[in-house]
Design a protein around this motif. Structure first.
Motif, PDB file in Angstrom:
ATOM      1  N   VAL A 566       0.855  -1.202   0.000  1.00  0.00           N
ATOM      2  CA  VAL A 566       0.000   0.000   0.000  1.00  0.00           C
ATOM      3  C   VAL A 566       0.876   1.232   0.000  1.00  0.00           C
ATOM      4  O   VAL A 566       1.861   1.327   0.743  1.00  0.00           O
ATOM      5  N   SER A 567       0.523   2.199  -0.893  1.00  0.00           N
ATOM      6  CA  SER A 567       1.285   3.448  -0.964  1.00  0.00           C
ATOM      7  C   SER A 567       1.008   4.280   0.287  1.00  0.00           C
ATOM      8  O   SER A 567      -0.082   4.205   0.896  1.00  0.00           O
ATOM      9  N   PRO A 568       1.988   5.070   0.706  1.00  0.00           N
ATOM     10  CA  PRO A 568       1.790   5.899   1.921  1.00  0.00           C
ATOM     11  C   PRO A 568       0.580   6.821   1.742  1.00  0.00           C
ATOM     12  O   PRO A 568       0.282   7.288   0.636  1.00  0.00           O
ATOM     13  N   PRO A 569      -0.127   7.091   2.805  1.00  0.00           N
ATOM     14  CA  PRO A 569      -1.309   7.977   2.737  1.00  0.00           C
ATOM     15  C   PRO A 569      -0.912   9.369   2.239  1.00  0.00           C
ATOM     16  O   PRO A 569       0.158   9.876   2.546  1.00  0.00           O
ATOM     17  N   GLY A 570      -1.774   9.964   1.454  1.00  0.00           N
ATOM     18  CA  GLY A 570      -1.547  11.333   0.995  1.00  0.00           C
ATOM     19  C   GLY A 570      -0.586  11.443  -0.137  1.00  0.00           C
ATOM     20  O   GLY A 570      -0.271  12.542  -0.579  1.00  0.00           O
ATOM     21  N   SER A 571      -0.044  10.326  -0.658  1.00  0.00           N
ATOM     22  CA  SER A 571       0.924  10.426  -1.746  1.00  0.00           C
ATOM     23  C   SER A 571       0.296  10.945  -3.005  1.00  0.00           C
ATOM     24  O   SER A 571       0.971  11.458  -3.873  1.00  0.00           O
ATOM     25  N   GLY A 572      -1.023  10.820  -3.129  1.00  0.00           N
ATOM     26  CA  GLY A 572      -1.701  11.322  -4.323  1.00  0.00           C
ATOM     27  C   GLY A 572      -1.735  12.838  -4.372  1.00  0.00           C
ATOM     28  O   GLY A 572      -1.760  13.433  -5.423  1.00  0.00           O
ATOM     29  N   ARG A 573      -1.811  13.559  -3.165  1.00  0.00           N
ATOM     30  CA  ARG A 573      -1.892  15.021  -3.168  1.00  0.00           C
ATOM     31  C   ARG A 573      -0.543  15.669  -2.976  1.00  0.00           C
ATOM     32  O   ARG A 573      -0.396  16.859  -3.091  1.00  0.00           O
ATOM     33  N   GLY A 574       0.385  14.823  -2.602  1.00  0.00           N
ATOM     34  CA  GLY A 574       1.706  15.392  -2.362  1.00  0.00           C
ATOM     35  C   GLY A 574       1.926  15.842  -0.941  1.00  0.00           C
ATOM     36  O   GLY A 574       2.971  16.329  -0.615  1.00  0.00           O
ATOM     37  N   SER A 575       0.921  15.714  -0.012  1.00  0.00           N
ATOM     38  CA  SER A 575       1.102  16.095   1.390  1.00  0.00           C
ATOM     39  C   SER A 575       0.254  15.191   2.240  1.00  0.00           C
ATOM     40  O   SER A 575      -0.824  14.762   1.842  1.00  0.00           O
ATOM     41  N   PRO A 576       0.745  14.784   3.441  1.00  0.00           N
ATOM     42  CA  PRO A 576      -0.006  13.890   4.317  1.00  0.00           C
ATOM     43  C   PRO A 576      -1.207  14.585   4.920  1.00  0.00           C
ATOM     44  O   PRO A 576      -1.279  15.819   4.973  1.00  0.00           O
ATOM     45  N   GLY A 577      -2.144  13.820   5.470  1.00  0.00           N
ATOM     46  CA  GLY A 577      -3.308  14.361   6.153  1.00  0.00           C
ATOM     47  C   GLY A 577      -4.554  13.603   5.818  1.00  0.00           C
ATOM     48  O   GLY A 577      -4.562  12.779   4.908  1.00  0.00           O
ATOM     49  N   PRO A 578      -5.652  13.825   6.555  1.00  0.00           N
ATOM     50  CA  PRO A 578      -6.897  13.117   6.290  1.00  0.00           C
ATOM     51  C   PRO A 578      -7.537  13.619   5.017  1.00  0.00           C
ATOM     52  O   PRO A 578      -7.272  14.711   4.546  1.00  0.00           O
ATOM     53  N   VAL A 591     -14.415  10.305  -2.785  1.00  0.00           N
ATOM     54  CA  VAL A 591     -13.752  11.132  -1.789  1.00  0.00           C
ATOM     55  C   VAL A 591     -12.271  10.812  -1.680  1.00  0.00           C
ATOM     56  O   VAL A 591     -11.531  11.572  -1.062  1.00  0.00           O
ATOM     57  N   GLY A 592     -11.819   9.706  -2.287  1.00  0.00           N
ATOM     58  CA  GLY A 592     -10.403   9.366  -2.197  1.00  0.00           C
ATOM     59  C   GLY A 592     -10.121   8.002  -2.842  1.00  0.00           C
ATOM     60  O   GLY A 592     -11.021   7.366  -3.396  1.00  0.00           O
ATOM     61  N   LYS A 593      -8.889   7.589  -2.771  1.00  0.00           N
ATOM     62  CA  LYS A 593      -8.492   6.320  -3.413  1.00  0.00           C
ATOM     63  C   LYS A 593      -7.366   5.696  -2.624  1.00  0.00           C
ATOM     64  O   LYS A 593      -6.423   6.361  -2.199  1.00  0.00           O
ATOM     65  N   VAL A 594      -7.464   4.354  -2.464  1.00  0.00           N
ATOM     66  CA  VAL A 594      -6.395   3.591  -1.828  1.00  0.00           C
ATOM     67  C   VAL A 594      -5.489   3.035  -2.940  1.00  0.00           C
ATOM     68  O   VAL A 594      -5.973   2.421  -3.899  1.00  0.00           O
ATOM     69  N   ARG A 595      -4.223   3.342  -2.785  1.00  0.00           N
ATOM     70  CA  ARG A 595      -3.267   2.903  -3.818  1.00  0.00           C
ATOM     71  C   ARG A 595      -2.445   1.721  -3.292  1.00  0.00           C
ATOM     72  O   ARG A 595      -1.868   1.831  -2.210  1.00  0.00           O
ATOM     73  N   ALA A 596      -2.408   0.631  -4.076  1.00  0.00           N
ATOM     74  CA  ALA A 596      -1.599  -0.567  -3.719  1.00  0.00           C
ATOM     75  C   ALA A 596      -1.100  -1.239  -4.998  1.00  0.00           C
ATOM     76  O   ALA A 596      -1.753  -1.180  -6.041  1.00  0.00           O
TER      77      ALA A 596
END
Length: 792
Positions: A566-578, A591-596
């Protein structure tokens, strides 16, 4: 050529031998020697090697050998000096009898290259036989009334020698009443007679004892004697008389026993018993045939009393005596000359010598296989012989010298086509009817290494699961060689080459040199090596050795040995956070996507997303194959300010491997947040969708390719023939609800369709990398599948 003679040979005889030798060399072109009979062992005959033009030092290496033709083993060659010498004394009379020319034929054979020489050794007669009379004592009865110059036939002597050694002269012991004389009837018949030179007087001398001596003309002279006892009879003054002194008769040699030769008739001018005649056979020449004829004593019919044989004796000289029945009979005499005519009663004789077997299959045309000699005891056309072999054989007969033939190779032979030939050699004479003889020669063909090992198929394909056990047997290859013995003994080896980053093929696999079994030397890792192509060489043990190659294609099959990452959270926006979710979001809002990702391939890399605890998902859902988190209904304030979802990501391997991702969702009312979320859908959502779409399509495409390869491979294995041409295939629909395990695929996606709203299913469309065969194209028609209860 050397010419031997005794010191006792006269100058004239030596001159005749030299002339005969010269004529022979001009006529035959072969080496000829002359040797007196009864020469002792070791007597020098000639320098054979020198006369044949051979080097003495090469006689042994060239396998010099000499064969005598049917006359006995009388000569031998010293291989150190090349001299021909006498091995055992030759008795000319035993070997050739009365033949005027006596010669022993020798065959000289050398190899490397094979050559044949014909040598003839003439055996000269020496005077080793004395004249012999048929009896030691002969009684004669002569009337005292016989006039001077009366002649009385005597039985002459015979001499086993020939030529001058057999020419006889006769002398009589001194007598005033008798002399001897040789009377010649014609060129073939001679008669010895006793001549009355002075009238007899019985009252003065009733009996005369004389010694008759026969002397030949040899050196030294030899003699034979017979005692003549002459009884003088009183007057019976007319002797029987034949109408001619010489009768000539011709008879076929197959005349049956008892056949009439001639009916003789003699007359006597006397009266009474002095006129009655009795016939008898007085002598037959040659003496060995004395019992061959018989005569009726009363009728004078001369008949055959045995079996005539032209090959033994062609001329018989018979002396017939006619006597009257007076107590003191008078006799008349005549000669019957019987000429025996040849008939074709002897079949040809075959002799096969010097077989050069087996014959190598690469022997050039003209190679001598065997030597064949033929002979026929008959004469004329009955003794003329022709040799033949069956047609349609790669051999032919070549006439070499007199009645000698060579069996030679006429064209190239192939042991793999015919391993041996059975050749029937037939000799047939020209008689009527003709006679024949045959001999069978078995000619085996020796193998040479002229066939390279060959594999039954040009390419071997094998599928191996990754993480295989080191040393495991992968497959076996086998090549055949139509040669025999060491030329057909095949050993196997890998044709070395580099794989990847200069890794040799031999570091991955090994081939057993004798069995052709191929083993894996190390575990294969699909993530590092998907396919390995190499060549196996099959080499025979011939000299020089020949080889053949075959290509082996080894495909590594993926196993589920990598869990999803699983890719680290927030990697899609370029910054961590909910993830911020606006309260105004309606149903189906992403609302979002889980990357693996999964390092495996095919089903093992096809990921499935689901909420680990479905009861805690609230108004949210996750796409089964896309990993997108979307709302299932409009959000309400009662849903709380935040939600935490634990997403379970697992692959389709057997057994399945999984990973979890925790997603934090914050519900906000800020329009800015909603606007930001919209940007996320435009700017960030699309890459996420594309990533899973590519992976999913790659899985489907390569799974279809694997199925196509299996079907084509099975089809080609079951129906060998011309290369199958492939044509375009149709896409295959695979639904998200379809359950199965894909063993092999390549990552190549085609298309991904995502429906807005409450997406009921995830649909993938793919086509194989290789177009299917026209023969199996029907198996690749697009199938209608039912996904989530709906027809597609």
């Amino acid at each position: 050529m050397a010419l031997l003679r005794r010191d006792s040979l006269g100058t004239g005889q030596l001159l005749r031998l030299v002339l005969l030798h010269t004529a022979w060399e001009v006529g035959s072109g072969q080496v000829r020697y002359s040797l007196p009979e009864e020469s002792k062992h070791g007597t020098f005959v000639g320098r054979l090697a020198q006369d044949l033009g051979l080097e003495v030092s090469e006689l042994v290496s060239r396998m010099f050998r000499m064969v005598s033709k049917g006359r006995g083993d009388y000569f031998e060659v010293n291989l150190q000096s090349g001299v021909l010498f006498v091995k055992s004394p030759v008795d000319r009379e035993e070997v050739c009898g009365q033949s005027p020319l006596c010669a022993i034929d020798l065959e000289v054979i050398v190899d490397k290259p094979l050559r044949i020489f014909h040598v003839e050794v003439e055996i000269q007669d020496i005077n080793d036989n004395a004249p012999v009379f048929p009896v030691s004592k002969e009684n004669l009865f002569i009337l005292e009334s016989r006039f001077s110059d009366s002649r009385f036939p005597l039985e002459g002597a015979s001499d086993a020698d020939i030529g001058t050694n057999s020419l006889l002269t006769y002398t009589l012991s001194p007598s005033e009443h008798f002399t001897v004389d040789m009377r010649t009837n014609d060129e073939k018949s001679k008669s010895l007679v006793l001549v009355l030179s002075k009238p007899l007087d019985r009252e003065e001398t009733p009996e005369h004892n004389l010694l008759l001596t026969a002397t030949d003309r040899g050196k030294p002279e030899l003699t034979g004697t017979v005692q003549l006892v002459i009884t003088v009879l009183d007057v019976n003054d007319n002797a029987p008389v034949f109408n001619q002194s010489l009768y000539k008769v011709q008879l076929l040699e197959n005349a049956p026993n008892g056949s009439l030769v001639i009916k003789l008739n003699a007359t006597d001018l006397d009266e009474g018993i002095n006129k009655d005649i009795i016939y008898s056979v007085r002598s037959v020449t040659p003496l060995s045939e004395s019992s061959m004829f018989s005569i009726d004593s009363n009728s004078g019919e001369l008949s055959v009393n045995g079996k005539l044989d032209f090959e033994d004796t062609s001329l018989h000289d018979i002396q017939i005596e006619a006597t009257d029945k007076n107590p003191h009979p008078l006799a008349g005499h005549c000669n019957v000359l019987v000429e025996v005519l040849d008939v074709n009663d002897n079949a040809p004789e075959l002799a096969v010598t010097s077989l050069s077997l087996p014959v190598p299959e690469d022997a050039p045309p003209g190679t001598v296989v065997a030597l064949i000699s033929v002979s026929d005891r008959d004469s004329g056309d009955n003794g003329k012989v022709t040799c033949s072999i069956p047609p349609d054989l790669p051999f032919q007969l070549v006439s070499t010298f007199k009645n000698y033939h060579s069996l030679v190779l006429a064209e190239a032979v192939d042991r793999e086509r015919v391993s041996e030939y059975k050749i029937l050699v037939t000799a047939r004479d020209e008689g009527a009817p003709s006679l024949s003889a045959s001999s069978s020669i078995l000619v085996p063909i020796a193998d040479v290494n002229d066939n390279a090992p060959a594999f039954p198929q040009p390419v071997y394909t094998v599928f191996v699961k990754e993480n295989n056990r080191p040393g495991a047997h992968l497959l076996s290859v086998s090549a055949s060689d139509p040669d025999v013995w060491e030329n057909a003994f095949v050993s196997y080896s890998v044709v070395e080459r580099s794989v990847g980053e200069q890794q040799p093929v031999s570091s991955y696999i090994s081939v057993h040199s004798e069995s052709g079994h191929i083993y894996g030397l190390q575990p294969f890792d699909y993530e590092e090596l998907q396919a390995l192509q190499f060549q196996v060489s099959a080499r025979d043990a011939g000299f020089p050795s020949l080889c053949g190659n075959v290509t082996v294609q080894l495909f590594v099959l993926d196993e589920n040995d990598n869990a999803p990452a699983v890719s680290p959270p927030g990697s899609g926006r370029g910054s961590p956070g909910p993830e911020l979710v606006p309260l105004s979001a309606g149903a189906g809002h992403v609302v979002g996507k889980v990357r693996a990702v999964d390092a495996d391939s095919g089903y093992n890399a096809w990921l499935r997303y689901e909420v680990q605890e479905a009861g805690t998902a609230g108004p949210f859902r996750v796409g089964v194959y896309s990993g997108e988190i979307s709302t299932t209904r409009a959000l309400e304030e009662t849903d709380g300010p935040s939600q935490i979802l634990v997403i379970l990501v697992k692959d389709h391997g057997e057994p399945a491997l999984s990973a979890t991702a925790t997603v934090s969702l914050s519900l906000v009312e800020s329009p800015h947040a909603v606007k930001w979320d919209s940007r996320q859908r435009v700017g960030s959502e699309r890459p996420l969708v594309d990533m899973n779409v590519s992976l999913t399509i790659a899985i489907c495409s390569l799974s279809g390719l694997f199925v196509l390869v299996i079907v084509v491979y099975v089809g080609l294995s079951c129906h060998p023939g011309p290369e199958v041409m492939c044509g375009p295939g149709k896409a295959t629909v695979v639904c998200s609800s379809e359950v199965g395990s894909w063993s092999y695929s390549q990552r190549q996606s085609r298309n991904l369709c995502v429906w807005e709203g409450t997406a009921k299913n995830d649909l993938m469309v793919f086509s194989p990398n290789f177009p299917p065969s026209p023969k199996i194209e029907g198996n690749w028609k697009q199938e209608q599948l039912i996904c989530d209860g709906q027809s597609l």
